[in-house]
Design an enzyme around this catalytic site. Structure first.
Site, PDB file in Angstrom:
ATOM      1  N   GLU A 114       8.729  13.134 -39.007  1.00 27.66           N
ATOM      2  CA  GLU A 114       8.202  11.766 -38.909  1.00 27.66           C
ATOM      3  C   GLU A 114       8.123  11.336 -37.448  1.00 27.66           C
ATOM      4  OE1 GLU A 114       9.738   9.954 -43.191  1.00 27.66           O
ATOM      5  OE2 GLU A 114      10.903   9.596 -41.376  1.00 27.66           O
ATOM      6  N   LYS A 140      20.772  10.821 -49.236  1.00 28.12           N
ATOM      7  CA  LYS A 140      19.459  10.987 -48.603  1.00 28.12           C
ATOM      8  C   LYS A 140      19.418  12.116 -47.570  1.00 28.12           C
ATOM      9  CE  LYS A 140      16.402   8.105 -48.567  1.00 28.12           C
ATOM     10  NZ  LYS A 140      15.060   8.181 -49.177  1.00 28.12           N
ATOM     11  N   SER A 183      22.030   4.841 -43.971  1.00 28.20           N
ATOM     12  CA  SER A 183      23.242   4.030 -43.786  1.00 28.20           C
ATOM     13  C   SER A 183      23.765   3.486 -45.105  1.00 28.20           C
ATOM     14  CB  SER A 183      22.940   2.862 -42.830  1.00 28.20           C
ATOM     15  OG  SER A 183      21.970   1.995 -43.412  1.00 28.20           O
ATOM     16  N   HIS A 202       0.871  -1.180   0.000  1.00 27.13           N
ATOM     17  CA  HIS A 202       0.000   0.000   0.000  1.00 27.13           C
ATOM     18  C   HIS A 202       0.902   1.222   0.000  1.00 27.13           C
ATOM     19  CE1 HIS A 202      -3.061   2.919   1.028  1.00 27.13           C
ATOM     20  NE2 HIS A 202      -4.001   1.984   0.917  1.00 27.13           N
ATOM     21  N   THR A 212      -5.288  21.068 -52.957  1.00 26.26           N
ATOM     22  CA  THR A 212      -6.425  20.365 -52.366  1.00 26.26           C
ATOM     23  C   THR A 212      -6.450  18.961 -52.959  1.00 26.26           C
ATOM     24  OG1 THR A 212      -7.955  21.206 -54.057  1.00 26.26           O
ATOM     25  CG2 THR A 212      -7.737  22.504 -52.058  1.00 26.26           C
ATOM     26  N   HIS A 213      -6.664  17.990 -52.095  1.00 19.97           N
ATOM     27  CA  HIS A 213      -6.578  16.579 -52.491  1.00 19.97           C
ATOM     28  C   HIS A 213      -5.176  16.230 -53.006  1.00 19.97           C
ATOM     29  CE1 HIS A 213     -10.995  16.295 -52.244  1.00 19.97           C
ATOM     30  NE2 HIS A 213     -10.981  17.480 -52.818  1.00 19.97           N
TER      31      HIS A 213
END
Length: 435
Positions: A281, A274, A269, A74, A146-147
């Site tokens: 993200e 890149k 890697s 407790h 849009t879209h």
């Protein structure tokens, strides 16, 4: 929350020692009220205050509570036992008439109040960056989508202005949620005040500038906590909305803006070229966690009868984790937006790549308003040429100029394909925000 996604302030706030200091603050506040009412000796309260200031609860105390709890099973009993060991006989007046949840829930509200204050400061910092970038790019033309498809011209600053306004609503929600948990509960077992006077609760609330929970059973109603997690989850969706936009703008096919890329940073890697949007993200992933914590908070609302502790284990995870993840994600996104790499020339190139299709509505309206064409006929003329532009890559203006059914002359087409005409009300929008 793992250290990777936590902030120093919130990591400290949700530590075991900090939790026990909050418990002690509640116990001492109740004891002071009881002393003023003549229910416990004022000297004992004064002694405990002096000792706690001279020898504050620390990590060693937290470890001792854990040792005792391993036997008692407790936590509050372990806590009060450890207090007696540390501070002596005066501690016997601690927890007089209270039940465990009086202390745990009220102390948890203290921690949530501080956590939300820290998050709100993070929101304000992010909002200020959005404000600054909105002004910086107020008149920088870009194409609205849009879209995911080119729509009409706008400015890059309007994106930031939209985010700034959304964050203002987030602040309102977080502030309202914080007010919802700025309540004191000291009503005793099953909330009847049988062993503790309502005046104790009222005195503590008055001293803190908080409210009294007007009625409880043996726990503070968990819709309050669900509201906190809801405000945090909605804030998380704002963070994700901004992050997703940055991720889209960084795509190789778009390349209108990108996250900062530090000296020595590696994107892959295996592929040296890149530059990946890993920061945004990361924000997207944390936003998913925040929404998940809300689900758990909602499920904590219905408890058995006057209380059970099915919510307790969940809250030990979701409250520290949600507040830390929100603060961390906000600070990460603030850094991204402050150091965002922007390519205005690429924005113009992308806008022009479709050969003027983004000006189609202006052409439509000139045919209707200036040349008196029926809407259906005007639409047919513009759409026919627009679809041909899509298929052949030839500019819409050139196609229209050769269409015998198009009554617009060169001066009309100059007006129709005027970029600045589309942006003429931008200053008016900014003025609504005093910018």
């Amino acid at each position: 929350m793992i250290d990777r996604y936590s902030t120093p302030e919130l990591r400290t706030l949700w530590s075991e020692a900090s939790r026990y200091r909050a418990w002690l603050k509640v116990e001492l506040a109740a004891m002071q009220a009881q002393a003023e009412l003549g229910e416990v000796p004022a000297a004992a309260h004064a002694e405990l205050v002096q000792k706690s200031e001279h020898d504050p609860l620390d990590e060693a105390f937290a470890l001792r509570v854990a040792e005792i709890e391993a036997v008692t099973r407790h936590d509050i009993v372990a806590f009060t036992t450890a207090l007696s060991e540390r501070y002596g006989d005066a501690a016997r007046f601690i927890h007089h008439g209270l039940t465990s949840t009086d202390v745990v829930d009220t102390a948890q509200n203290l921690l949530l109040d501080e956590a939300l204050s820290l998050i709100m400061a993070d929101v304000q910092a992010l909002q200020e960056v959005c404000r600054s970038q909105a002004v910086a790019y107020k008149h920088t033309p870009t194409v609205g989508r849009t879209h995911g498809i080119h729509a009409e011209p706008m400015t890059f600053g309007l994106k930031f202005l939209n985010w700034m306004a959304t964050l203002d609503r987030d602040l309102e929600r977080l502030s309202a949620a914080r007010a919802r948990v700025r309540v004191v509960m000291m009503s005793g077992s099953v909330g009847t005040y049988a062993h503790v006077s309502p005046e104790v609760e009222e005195k503590v609330a008055a001293a803190w500038g908080w409210q009294v929970a007007p009625v409880t059973n043996q726990t503070l109603a968990r819709d309050r906590h669900a509201e906190v997690l809801s405000a945090i989850a909605i804030f998380g969706t704002t963070l994700e909305k901004i992050a997703v936009e940055i991720r889209h703008l960084q795509r190789s096919e778009v390349r209108e803006a990108m996250e900062p890329f530090g000296a020595g940073q590696k994107g892959s890697s295996s592929m040296p070229h890149k530059k990946n949007p890993i920061l945004t993200e990361n924000v997207t992933g944390l936003a998913r966690l925040l929404r998940g914590y809300l689900v758990t908070a909602l499920e904590n609302v219905p408890l058995w009868h006057e209380r059970d502790i099915s919510h307790s284990s969940a809250e030990r995870v979701i409250l520290p984790d949600a507040t830390q993840a929100a603060s961390y994600a906000a600070r990460r996104l603030t850094g991204v937006l402050r150091n965002l790499v922007v390519f205005p020339e690429r924005m113009l190139k992308n806008m022009n790549d479709l050969g003027g299709l983004v000006f189609s509505q202006r052409v439509l309206h000139l045919l209707i308003d200036d040349k008196g064409m029926a809407r259906e006929a005007a639409y047919a003329v513009v759409q026919r040429n627009a679809l041909q532009s899509w298929e052949t890559g030839e500019g819409l203006r050139d196609l229209l100029s050769r269409d015998p059914e198009n009554p617009l002359d060169d001066s009309d087409l100059d007006r129709a394909f005027d970029l600045q005409w589309y942006l003429r009300e931008v200053d008016h929008i900014f003025a609504r925000f005093g910018l």
